[in-house]
Write a protein that holds these residues in place. Structure first.
Motif, PDB file in Angstrom:
ATOM      1  N   ALA A  11       0.716  -1.022   0.254  1.00 26.02           N
ATOM      2  CA  ALA A  11      -0.047  -0.027   0.057  1.00 26.02           C
ATOM      3  C   ALA A  11       1.161   1.228  -0.132  1.00 26.02           C
ATOM      4  N   LEU A  12       2.037   1.181   0.715  1.00 27.73           N
ATOM      5  CA  LEU A  12       2.959   2.598   0.787  1.00 27.73           C
ATOM      6  C   LEU A  12       3.648   2.511  -0.468  1.00 27.73           C
ATOM      7  N   GLY A  13       4.047   1.396  -1.065  1.00 28.62           N
ATOM      8  CA  GLY A  13       4.567   1.631  -2.422  1.00 28.62           C
ATOM      9  C   GLY A  13       3.897   2.329  -3.424  1.00 28.62           C
ATOM     10  N   ASN A  14       2.594   2.075  -3.629  1.00 30.88           N
ATOM     11  CA  ASN A  14       1.872   2.531  -4.651  1.00 30.88           C
ATOM     12  C   ASN A  14       1.192   4.054  -3.882  1.00 30.88           C
ATOM     13  N   PHE A  15       1.337   4.123  -2.677  1.00 31.87           N
ATOM     14  CA  PHE A  15       0.650   5.418  -2.432  1.00 31.87           C
ATOM     15  C   PHE A  15       2.122   6.674  -2.498  1.00 31.87           C
ATOM     16  N   LEU A  16       3.122   6.220  -2.216  1.00 37.66           N
ATOM     17  CA  LEU A  16       4.168   7.093  -2.499  1.00 37.66           C
ATOM     18  C   LEU A  16       4.102   7.539  -3.992  1.00 37.66           C
ATOM     19  N   ASP A  17       3.707   6.559  -5.002  1.00 36.16           N
ATOM     20  CA  ASP A  17       3.952   7.070  -6.339  1.00 36.16           C
ATOM     21  C   ASP A  17       2.617   8.006  -6.680  1.00 36.16           C
ATOM     22  N   ARG A  18       1.606   7.742  -6.161  1.00 38.00           N
ATOM     23  CA  ARG A  18       0.465   8.559  -6.169  1.00 38.00           C
ATOM     24  C   ARG A  18       0.705  10.022  -5.549  1.00 38.00           C
ATOM     25  N   VAL A  19       1.297  10.008  -4.537  1.00 35.97           N
ATOM     26  CA  VAL A  19       1.719  11.388  -3.881  1.00 35.97           C
ATOM     27  C   VAL A  19       2.762  12.196  -4.687  1.00 35.97           C
ATOM     28  N   PHE A  20       3.995  11.503  -4.902  1.00 34.22           N
ATOM     29  CA  PHE A  20       4.971  12.302  -5.496  1.00 34.22           C
ATOM     30  C   PHE A  20       5.448  12.100  -6.807  1.00 34.22           C
ATOM     31  N   ARG A  21       4.560  11.362  -7.613  1.00 34.70           N
ATOM     32  CA  ARG A  21       5.044  11.214  -9.048  1.00 34.70           C
ATOM     33  C   ARG A  21       4.038  12.087  -9.780  1.00 34.70           C
ATOM     34  N   ALA A  22       4.586  12.687 -11.003  1.00 32.19           N
ATOM     35  CA  ALA A  22       3.716  13.395 -12.005  1.00 32.19           C
ATOM     36  C   ALA A  22       2.349  12.474 -12.301  1.00 32.19           C
ATOM     37  N   PRO A  23       1.091  13.515 -12.601  1.00 29.42           N
ATOM     38  CA  PRO A  23       1.308  15.015 -12.874  1.00 29.42           C
ATOM     39  C   PRO A  23       1.302  15.732 -11.437  1.00 29.42           C
ATOM     40  N   GLY A  24       1.106  15.374 -10.065  1.00 31.44           N
ATOM     41  CA  GLY A  24       1.047  16.155  -9.293  1.00 31.44           C
ATOM     42  C   GLY A  24       0.490  15.363  -7.838  1.00 31.44           C
ATOM     43  N   PRO A  25       0.737  16.052  -6.691  1.00 24.18           N
ATOM     44  CA  PRO A  25       0.536  15.391  -5.412  1.00 24.18           C
ATOM     45  C   PRO A  25      -0.977  14.787  -5.214  1.00 24.18           C
ATOM     46  N   PHE A  26      -0.970  13.573  -5.043  1.00 27.18           N
ATOM     47  CA  PHE A  26      -2.360  12.705  -5.107  1.00 27.18           C
ATOM     48  C   PHE A  26      -3.084  12.468  -6.115  1.00 27.18           C
ATOM     49  N   LEU A  27      -2.256  13.030  -7.049  1.00 23.18           N
ATOM     50  CA  LEU A  27      -2.886  12.578  -8.879  1.00 23.18           C
ATOM     51  C   LEU A  27      -1.752  11.752  -9.681  1.00 23.18           C
ATOM     52  N   GLY A  28      -0.576  11.447  -8.755  1.00 25.29           N
ATOM     53  CA  GLY A  28       0.481  10.508  -9.386  1.00 25.29           C
ATOM     54  C   GLY A  28       0.245   9.235 -10.111  1.00 25.29           C
ATOM     55  N   HIS A  29       0.705   8.923 -11.093  1.00 28.56           N
ATOM     56  CA  HIS A  29       0.447   7.897 -11.893  1.00 28.56           C
ATOM     57  C   HIS A  29       1.612   6.744 -11.225  1.00 28.56           C
ATOM     58  N   VAL A  30       1.101   5.519 -10.959  1.00 26.70           N
ATOM     59  CA  VAL A  30       1.812   4.505 -10.507  1.00 26.70           C
ATOM     60  C   VAL A  30       2.645   3.844 -11.497  1.00 26.70           C
ATOM     61  N   VAL A  31       4.114   3.444 -10.962  1.00 26.12           N
ATOM     62  CA  VAL A  31       4.825   2.832 -12.085  1.00 26.12           C
ATOM     63  C   VAL A  31       4.663   1.394 -12.021  1.00 26.12           C
ATOM     64  N   ASP A  32       4.388   0.813 -13.118  1.00 25.12           N
ATOM     65  CA  ASP A  32       4.124  -0.667 -13.403  1.00 25.12           C
ATOM     66  C   ASP A  32       5.095  -1.285 -14.466  1.00 25.12           C
ATOM     67  N   MET A  33       5.422  -2.405 -14.282  1.00 28.01           N
ATOM     68  CA  MET A  33       6.368  -2.891 -15.335  1.00 28.01           C
ATOM     69  C   MET A  33       6.401  -4.559 -15.713  1.00 28.01           C
ATOM     70  N   PHE A  34       5.488  -5.276 -14.660  1.00 31.00           N
ATOM     71  CA  PHE A  34       5.541  -6.748 -15.197  1.00 31.00           C
ATOM     72  C   PHE A  34       4.326  -7.059 -15.309  1.00 31.00           C
ATOM     73  N   SER A  35       4.479  -7.844 -16.848  1.00 29.80           N
ATOM     74  CA  SER A  35       3.324  -8.260 -17.625  1.00 29.80           C
ATOM     75  C   SER A  35       3.358  -9.600 -17.773  1.00 29.80           C
ATOM     76  N   LEU A  36       2.050 -10.356 -17.692  1.00 34.12           N
ATOM     77  CA  LEU A  36       2.063 -11.952 -18.020  1.00 34.12           C
ATOM     78  C   LEU A  36       1.710 -12.264 -19.400  1.00 34.12           C
ATOM     79  N   PHE A  37       2.432 -13.045 -19.715  1.00 30.47           N
ATOM     80  CA  PHE A  37       1.916 -13.850 -21.231  1.00 30.47           C
ATOM     81  C   PHE A  37       1.770 -12.960 -22.171  1.00 30.47           C
ATOM     82  N   ASP A  38       1.731 -11.751 -22.085  1.00 30.89           N
ATOM     83  CA  ASP A  38       1.367 -10.679 -23.221  1.00 30.89           C
ATOM     84  C   ASP A  38       2.073  -9.458 -22.882  1.00 30.89           C
ATOM     85  N   PRO A  39       3.034  -8.917 -24.018  1.00 27.73           N
ATOM     86  CA  PRO A  39       3.697  -7.642 -23.646  1.00 27.73           C
ATOM     87  C   PRO A  39       2.939  -6.436 -23.360  1.00 27.73           C
TER      88      PRO A  39
END
Length: 194
Positions: free
Chosen positions: A123-151
């Motif tokens: 919960a804290l990992g994704n919360f920090l993304d939402r608070v500190f990443r673009a486009p702004g505080p509490f609107l930040g986009h979460v960084v995702d990178m793992f995809s199963l069986f399809d790119p």
């Protein structure tokens, strides 16, 4: 711990049962905190690596196509649901963190500490993304990178370590409930579970 402090902790006359946590209580809380910190640090580290190594790049195929590394920024939940309500996910996370803190007061079970630590770290990992990443505080986009069986995440939503920790923690909690393991360390019999 001295005998007097043990009596106070055990709730003997003249003592508050929650005045001094026992060594076991501290151990359980230490496990919860350690699991949460490890999950959070692994999540933050993999996100930083993904941003450094996967930006402006085609998906990386691994394990014969069972796993792809694909960098996306997600404003919503799984499958980008609720993309226009990013701030709601931040509020939900604050409620989850408060709920875990409330449960921790009476926590005496190491398996439950692991489960709640995974949920808290995720919960804290994704919360920090939402608070500190673009486009702004509490609107930040979460960084995702793992995809199963399809790119491109067509079979399963693209996810990150925080998502994995959350899901694993919840599955463990369900298993603990189904097997009668209580947060206070007791184990219910089959008859009590019915």
């Amino acid at each position: 711990m001295s005998a007097d402090r043990n009596q106070v902790a055990a709730g003997h006359p003249g003592g508050d049962p929650v005045a001094t946590p026992s060594g076991h209580d501290r151990r359980v809380l230490t496990v919860l905190a350690a699991v949460a910190v490890v999950a959070l640090l692994v999540d933050l580290g993999t996100k930083q690596l993904a941003l450094s190594l996967l930006a402006d790049r085609e998906p990386v195929r691994l394990l014969g196509g069972a796993l792809y590394l694909t960098l996306i920024r997600n404003s919503g939940a799984a499958f980008s649901l609720g993309a226009d309500y990013t701030w709601v996910f931040s509020l939900v996370t604050l409620v989850v963190i408060g709920w875990i803190g409330w449960l921790a007061r009476s926590l005496r079970s190491v398996p439950w500490a692991i489960s709640l630590g995974l949920v808290l770290g995720g919960a804290l990992g994704n919360f920090l993304d939402r608070v500190f990443r673009a486009p702004g505080p509490f609107l930040g986009h979460v960084v995702d990178m793992f995809s199963l069986f399809d790119p491109r995440g067509q079979i399963w939503p693209i996810f990150n370590i925080a998502d994995s920790a959350l899901v694993t923690g919840v599955i463990l909690a369900v298993g603990l409930e189904l097997t009668g393991r209580q947060r206070d360390g007791r184990r219910l019999t089959a008859r009590e579970r019915r």
